[in-house]
Design a protein around this motif. Structure first.
Motif, short mmCIF file in Angstrom:
data_model
loop_
_atom_site.label_atom_id
_atom_site.label_comp_id
_atom_site.label_asym_id
_atom_site.label_seq_id
_atom_site.Cartn_x
_atom_site.Cartn_y
_atom_site.Cartn_z
N SER A 70 4.53 -5.09 -8.97
CA SER A 70 5.32 -3.86 -8.95
C SER A 70 4.99 -3.08 -7.69
O SER A 70 3.82 -2.76 -7.43
CB SER A 70 5.01 -3.03 -10.20
N THR A 71 5.99 -2.77 -6.90
CA THR A 71 5.73 -2.20 -5.58
C THR A 71 6.82 -1.22 -5.18
O THR A 71 7.91 -1.20 -5.77
CB THR A 71 5.63 -3.31 -4.52
N ILE A 72 6.51 -0.43 -4.17
CA ILE A 72 7.50 0.41 -3.50
C ILE A 72 7.68 -0.17 -2.10
O ILE A 72 6.73 -0.20 -1.31
CB ILE A 72 7.04 1.88 -3.42
N CYS A 73 8.87 -0.63 -1.81
CA CYS A 73 9.14 -1.29 -0.54
C CYS A 73 9.76 -0.30 0.45
O CYS A 73 10.69 0.42 0.11
CB CYS A 73 10.05 -2.49 -0.74
N ARG A 105 1.97 -8.67 1.00
CA ARG A 105 0.62 -8.69 0.47
C ARG A 105 -0.25 -9.78 1.10
O ARG A 105 -1.40 -9.95 0.73
CB ARG A 105 0.65 -8.89 -1.04
N ASP A 106 0.32 -10.55 2.04
CA ASP A 106 -0.48 -11.58 2.69
C ASP A 106 -1.48 -11.02 3.68
O ASP A 106 -2.39 -11.72 4.13
CB ASP A 106 0.45 -12.58 3.40
N LYS A 107 -1.35 -9.73 4.00
CA LYS A 107 -2.31 -9.06 4.89
C LYS A 107 -2.99 -7.94 4.15
O LYS A 107 -2.47 -7.42 3.16
CB LYS A 107 -1.58 -8.55 6.14
N ALA A 108 -4.15 -7.55 4.64
CA ALA A 108 -4.96 -6.57 3.95
C ALA A 108 -4.27 -5.20 3.90
O ALA A 108 -3.52 -4.83 4.80
CB ALA A 108 -6.32 -6.43 4.64
N ALA A 109 -4.56 -4.49 2.80
CA ALA A 109 -3.99 -3.15 2.66
C ALA A 109 -4.79 -2.17 3.49
O ALA A 109 -5.94 -2.43 3.87
CB ALA A 109 -4.01 -2.74 1.18
N VAL A 110 -4.19 -1.02 3.75
CA VAL A 110 -4.87 0.03 4.50
C VAL A 110 -5.05 1.25 3.60
O VAL A 110 -4.42 1.38 2.57
CB VAL A 110 -4.07 0.42 5.76
N GLN A 141 -1.65 0.48 0.57
CA GLN A 141 -0.52 0.37 1.47
C GLN A 141 -0.66 -0.89 2.32
O GLN A 141 -1.65 -1.06 3.03
CB GLN A 141 -0.43 1.60 2.39
N TYR A 142 0.33 -1.78 2.21
CA TYR A 142 0.34 -3.00 3.01
C TYR A 142 1.31 -2.82 4.17
O TYR A 142 2.48 -2.50 3.94
CB TYR A 142 0.76 -4.19 2.15
N PRO A 143 0.86 -3.03 5.39
CA PRO A 143 1.77 -2.86 6.53
C PRO A 143 3.00 -3.75 6.44
O PRO A 143 4.09 -3.37 6.88
CB PRO A 143 0.89 -3.24 7.74
N HIS A 144 2.81 -4.95 5.89
CA HIS A 144 3.92 -5.87 5.70
C HIS A 144 3.90 -6.31 4.22
O HIS A 144 3.97 -5.49 3.34
CB HIS A 144 3.81 -7.04 6.66
N ASP A 202 2.28 -0.48 -8.21
CA ASP A 202 0.87 -0.77 -7.95
C ASP A 202 0.49 -0.54 -6.50
O ASP A 202 -0.69 -0.37 -6.19
CB ASP A 202 0.54 -2.22 -8.33
N ASP A 203 1.48 -0.56 -5.60
CA ASP A 203 1.17 -0.44 -4.18
C ASP A 203 2.45 -0.15 -3.40
O ASP A 203 3.54 -0.03 -3.96
CB ASP A 203 0.51 -1.73 -3.67
N HIS A 204 2.28 -0.04 -2.07
CA HIS A 204 3.39 0.11 -1.14
C HIS A 204 3.39 -1.12 -0.23
O HIS A 204 2.33 -1.53 0.28
CB HIS A 204 3.22 1.36 -0.27
N THR A 205 4.56 -1.72 -0.02
CA THR A 205 4.69 -2.84 0.90
C THR A 205 5.61 -2.44 2.06
O THR A 205 6.45 -1.56 1.92
CB THR A 205 5.25 -4.08 0.18
N TRP A 206 5.40 -3.11 3.18
CA TRP A 206 6.13 -2.82 4.41
C TRP A 206 5.99 -1.34 4.79
O TRP A 206 6.93 -0.69 5.25
CB TRP A 206 7.59 -3.23 4.31
#
Length: 205
Positions: free
Chosen positions: A93-96, A200-205, A195-198, A175-179
């Motif tokens: 579950s995300t906010i894109c 979920r394959d990269k670390a969140a900030v 917050q994922y910059p892109h 659960d998080d923010h993507t892109w």
């Protein structure tokens, strides 16, 4: 759940559990009847089997109305011509904040959740389809335009559903923010979620 046995079951009842026992007392006319007392004892055993031990703490496991794994989720479009059901447990579950989702919904962000493809079905109406890019297929209501789902060729067994097309969107919080790297500068994020910059394959900030 495994039924407790032996001394593990002979434990004191915590103060938080007392209201539960007060609510399930036997009716007055049954309290002095031997047969009824046996029936009530068996009933209590079945109810108490929903307790489990977590160290020195006890928790009462009961199915609530907001239990995503145990309750069917329903939703549809704005005009009501399209209706769908989700029978499985939501995940991712995300906010894109990506540009494509923003343009598709004409909104500053879009909330999504994922389910197994086999656990989503349209029960009323017909959804329109649009390939927003080569690997991506989006669906929407052909009459009112409500965005409904997102499918990617790299994940053939999954389907993403717009959270706010649910009848009860609060049942599936993000659960998080993507892109987040494409977030609009006038839209600050202050909810404390990862917050994922892109993706979920990269670390969140």
């Amino acid at each position: 759940m495994k039924k407790p046995s032996g001394d593990d079951w002979l434990v004191p009842i915590s103060q938080t559990e007392l209201p539960f026992f007060n609510r399930v007392r036997a009716p007055r006319r049954q309290r002095c009847h031997p047969t009824a007392s046996v029936r009530f004892a068996r009933h209590m055993w079945r109810r108490l089997a929903t307790y489990h031990r977590r160290g020195t703490q006890f928790a009462f496991e009961r199915r609530s109305l907001n239990d995503e794994a145990g309750k069917m989720l329903t939703g549809g479009c704005l005009c009501g011509k399209v209706r769908y059901e989700v029978t499985g447990a939501p995940f991712h579950s995300t906010i894109c904040h990506c540009v494509d989702c923003r343009r598709c919904a004409a909104a500053p962000l879009v909330a999504w959740f994922s389910v197994k493809r086999s656990e989503f079905r349209v029960v009323q109406g017909t959804i329109a389809r649009f390939a927003s890019s080569k690997p991506v297929l989006r669906t929407f209501c052909a009459d009112c335009g409500t965005p409904l789902t997102y499918q990617h060729d790299d994940f053939p067994d999954e389907i993403d559903v717009t959270t706010c097309s649910l009848d009860a969107p609060d049942a599936v919080p993000p659960d998080d923010h993507t892109w987040a790297s494409q977030r609009l500068p006038w839209l600050p994020i202050s909810d404390g979620l990862p917050q994922y910059p892109h993706g979920r394959d990269k670390a969140a900030v």
